[in-house]
Design a protein around this motif. Structure first.
Motif, PDB file in Angstrom:
ATOM      1  N   LEU A 160      -1.615  15.359   1.200  1.00 53.06           N
ATOM      2  CA  LEU A 160      -1.562  16.745   1.577  1.00 53.06           C
ATOM      3  C   LEU A 160      -2.588  17.690   0.986  1.00 53.06           C
ATOM      4  O   LEU A 160      -3.289  18.486   1.716  1.00 53.06           O
ATOM      5  N   TYR A 161      -3.313  17.001   0.007  1.00 49.32           N
ATOM      6  CA  TYR A 161      -4.422  17.666  -0.674  1.00 49.32           C
ATOM      7  C   TYR A 161      -5.956  17.613   0.087  1.00 49.32           C
ATOM      8  O   TYR A 161      -6.305  18.575   0.482  1.00 49.32           O
ATOM      9  N   TYR A 162      -5.831  16.403   0.681  1.00 51.13           N
ATOM     10  CA  TYR A 162      -7.163  16.069   1.647  1.00 51.13           C
ATOM     11  C   TYR A 162      -6.884  16.769   2.835  1.00 51.13           C
ATOM     12  O   TYR A 162      -7.958  17.201   3.596  1.00 51.13           O
ATOM     13  N   PHE A 222     -13.134  11.455   5.487  1.00 45.65           N
ATOM     14  CA  PHE A 222     -13.023   9.697   5.592  1.00 45.65           C
ATOM     15  C   PHE A 222     -12.115   9.234   4.378  1.00 45.65           C
ATOM     16  O   PHE A 222     -11.022   8.268   4.727  1.00 45.65           O
ATOM     17  N   THR A 223     -11.700   9.959   3.508  1.00 48.11           N
ATOM     18  CA  THR A 223     -10.766   9.703   2.431  1.00 48.11           C
ATOM     19  C   THR A 223      -9.344   9.982   3.008  1.00 48.11           C
ATOM     20  O   THR A 223      -8.456   9.135   2.851  1.00 48.11           O
ATOM     21  N   LEU A 224      -9.122  10.975   3.723  1.00 50.26           N
ATOM     22  CA  LEU A 224      -7.805  11.076   4.464  1.00 50.26           C
ATOM     23  C   LEU A 224      -7.853  10.141   5.308  1.00 50.26           C
ATOM     24  O   LEU A 224      -6.578   9.745   5.599  1.00 50.26           O
ATOM     25  N   GLN A 225      -8.643   9.690   6.079  1.00 48.35           N
ATOM     26  CA  GLN A 225      -8.232   8.726   6.945  1.00 48.35           C
ATOM     27  C   GLN A 225      -7.769   7.442   6.121  1.00 48.35           C
ATOM     28  O   GLN A 225      -6.879   6.688   6.478  1.00 48.35           O
ATOM     29  N   ARG A 226      -8.421   6.981   5.078  1.00 51.80           N
ATOM     30  CA  ARG A 226      -8.104   5.873   4.317  1.00 51.80           C
ATOM     31  C   ARG A 226      -6.675   6.022   3.914  1.00 51.80           C
ATOM     32  O   ARG A 226      -5.751   5.042   3.748  1.00 51.80           O
ATOM     33  N   LEU A 264       7.247  15.140   2.889  1.00 46.56           N
ATOM     34  CA  LEU A 264       6.571  15.992   3.877  1.00 46.56           C
ATOM     35  C   LEU A 264       7.326  17.242   4.185  1.00 46.56           C
ATOM     36  O   LEU A 264       6.939  18.453   4.300  1.00 46.56           O
ATOM     37  N   ASN A 265       8.571  16.863   4.433  1.00 49.75           N
ATOM     38  CA  ASN A 265       9.557  17.970   4.691  1.00 49.75           C
ATOM     39  C   ASN A 265       9.679  18.884   3.573  1.00 49.75           C
ATOM     40  O   ASN A 265       9.711  20.099   3.939  1.00 49.75           O
ATOM     41  N   LEU A 266       9.646  18.442   2.368  1.00 54.37           N
ATOM     42  CA  LEU A 266       9.560  19.434   1.355  1.00 54.37           C
ATOM     43  C   LEU A 266       8.555  20.435   1.267  1.00 54.37           C
ATOM     44  O   LEU A 266       8.503  21.577   0.591  1.00 54.37           O
ATOM     45  N   LYS A 267       7.308  19.929   1.762  1.00 58.70           N
ATOM     46  CA  LYS A 267       6.138  20.736   1.867  1.00 58.70           C
ATOM     47  C   LYS A 267       5.938  21.588   3.155  1.00 58.70           C
ATOM     48  O   LYS A 267       4.827  22.020   3.661  1.00 58.70           O
TER      49      LYS A 267
END
Length: 548
Positions: free
Chosen positions: A436-438, A477-481, A505-508
């Motif tokens: 979620l951060y990236y 790239f980090t998000l893809q990893r 994921l639903n909570l966010k």
């Protein structure tokens, strides 16, 4: 005064000019015994001597502007005569050093006079045409170490990167002439003859390495000569010395330069036991930190060199047999300065099909126990991250996890997936948190790209490339990893993991859809290559996306 007095009159015998350094030097040459001048360092000089030295250098600099081709040819001619005279006397009076010492001093002074050429790079072609470079390189094999060190200092100045860059075409002429004279081979011979216990010769050795670096910086294609002429072997041998010193630091720097500049050097490194040498040098720091900042720099250079060598697939097996995986895992566990660069090395060692065996070994030696603490918490201080940014730290850790999920199978793969179940799915929580951060960082980058004014001078391809680079800087790239890891554990057949991912994921207020979109974009980046392995990887990812 009468005639007799006039005839007897003699004028006072006064010198028309004061005795200067040249008069002293000429007088010294007429003496039967000659003492070599004692070299003083700048710190040992008096204030008057320092001022005289500065004035002399300023005069040389001012005089340098007046040099022309004729002056260069004359200088080469003088140097050739002094060298020839010295060689002749050495042969004729080989057992009587005092008979050729004067010519040795004259030769040394003449070499020093050539230093002014470094301020006149536009005259390099004239120097080469006059045979100056061939003559200078030949003097590197002189018996007198003072002569050799003088020539080394001269070549170090002539090949200075700043000077070469200012006069690029003329610099190329100089470099090509040096290569034609087998300069790399001669430099290795000089390295073998210098005694590092002698302070002057130790500094000279540093400058010899500097000449090699200058040449490679001027023309990276010359890096392959380092192996051909034995420089790479010499550097590795020097790195085996356990104690630290400035020359060992320079060797580590030059090794990284040579491996960065030449793929063939990476291949040859494994054949001459270079991987083992670097592992042995780094093993000293598995449980202790370097004491000096320079020593810390050397350790980083060795880690960088190890990463570069692992780009050559065959070196992965050598790294594995040399217990490189075990050493890196131990460094992760000890949490010393070597911990962050060990992550980087493992990232290089485990990737691709060539890293399958290393991945298996990593799991077998309980590397997961040391890896996941790095995954769960990113060190807050950059010092503890080994100079890595937070993005780089997460990138290395998530890349290692993704390599393991890709290359492991059977019970080893199950052990990795089980890590995301233990402690009430704590690692799944961290995985989604990072996702979620990236994802947010990349979305911000996308928004900035949309809001940017279009540059009329940019074509569509340039705009797309700039936008892509901006997204990478934001953490694409980090998000893809991260999303590859989510995809792998989500489809691993453990329902509690998939349920936990969807719940978080639903909570966010998010869904699975962005993960699918990120992985589809990643598939496109893999291209339509004819490589069967790439196509197989794309098919595996597509299957997981479909299951998602």
């Amino acid at each position: 005064m009468d005639v007799g007095e006039l005839l007897d009159f003699q004028p006072a015998r006064t010198l028309k000019r004061g005795v200067d350094a040249d008069d002293d030097y000429e007088h010294m040459l007429k003496r039967k015994t000659v003492e070599a001048p004692v070299r003083k360092t700048y710190e040992e000089m008096t204030d008057e001597e320092r001022l005289a030295l500065v004035m002399e250098l300023e005069e040389d600099k001012e005089g340098g502007d007046e040099m022309d081709e004729t002056a260069v040819k004359k200088m080469v001619g003088n140097l050739e005569r002094k060298h020839g005279k010295n060689q002749e006397l050495r042969i004729k009076h080989s057992d009587q050093p005092e008979r050729f010492m004067e010519s040795e001093i004259e030769l040394h002074v003449e070499i020093g006079n050539c230093m002014v050429l470094a301020t006149q790079p536009h005259l390099y072609p004239t120097l080469v045409q006059a045979g100056g470079i061939k003559l200078i390189v030949s003097m590197l094999t002189h018996t007198n170490s003072d002569i050799v060190l003088g020539v080394v200092d001269l070549l170090h100045e002539l090949t200075d990167p700043d000077i070469i860059s200012e006069a690029l075409d003329e610099g190329v002429v100089l470099v090509q002439a040096l290569v034609k004279c087998q300069i790399m081979s001669v430099l290795v011979q000089v390295l073998d003859t210098l005694d590092e216990k002698n302070e002057d010769e130790s500094k000279g050795l540093h400058n010899v390495l500097g000449i090699a670096e200058n040449l490679v910086e001027a023309d990276p294609e010359l890096a392959h000569l380092a192996f051909k002429h034995g420089l790479l072997v010499w550097i590795l041998t020097r790195l085996k010395v356990r104690s630290f010193d400035p020359n060992k630091l320079y060797c580590s720097e030059l090794l990284a330069v040579l491996l960065q500049s030449s793929t063939s050097n990476r291949a040859e490194l494994g054949l001459i036991e270079g991987i083992d040498t670097m592992l042995q040098a780094l093993a000293m720091y598995k449980r202790r930190n370097p004491q000096l900042s320079e020593e810390q720099e050397m350790v980083h250079n060795l880690f960088d060199s190890l990463c570069l060598s692992l780009l050559h697939p065959a070196n992965r097996e050598i790294f594995l047999k040399g217990e490189g995986v075990e050493l890196m895992v131990l460094m992760l566990r000890e949490k010393k300065m070597s911990r962050p660069p060990a992550l980087k090395v493992l990232n290089f060692a485990l990737q691709g099909d060539e890293g399958i065996n290393c991945c298996a070994k990593f799991v077998d030696v309980y590397g997961l126990r040391s890896l996941f603490p790095c995954f769960m918490k990113t060190p807050g201080k950059k010092v503890k991250r080994g100079g890595f940014t937070e993005l780089e730290w997460v990138e290395h850790v998530t890349s290692i996890v993704s390599h393991l999920l890709r290359n492991c199978s059977g019970s080893q793969l199950q052990r990795i997936v089980n890590k995301f179940v233990e402690d009430d799915h704590l690692k799944v929580d961290r995985l989604v948190e990072l996702h979620l951060y990236y994802l947010g960082k990349v979305r911000e980058a996308d928004k900035e790209i949309e809001d940017e004014d279009e540059d009329d001078e940019e074509d569509e391809g340039e705009r797309e490339e700039r936008a892509y680079m901006k997204r990478l800087d934001a953490g694409l790239f980090t998000l893809q990893r991260l999303d590859y890891i989510i995809l792998s554990v989500f489809t691993a057949g453990i329902s509690s993991i998939s349920e936990r991912v969807k719940q978080l994921l639903n909570l966010k207020g998010e869904t699975i859809e962005p993960i699918r979109d990120v992985m589809k974009e990643y598939l496109k980046s893999l291209g339509d290559g004819e490589d069967n392995k790439t196509n197989e990887e794309k098919q595996n990812i597509q299957n997981m996306v479909n299951q998602l």
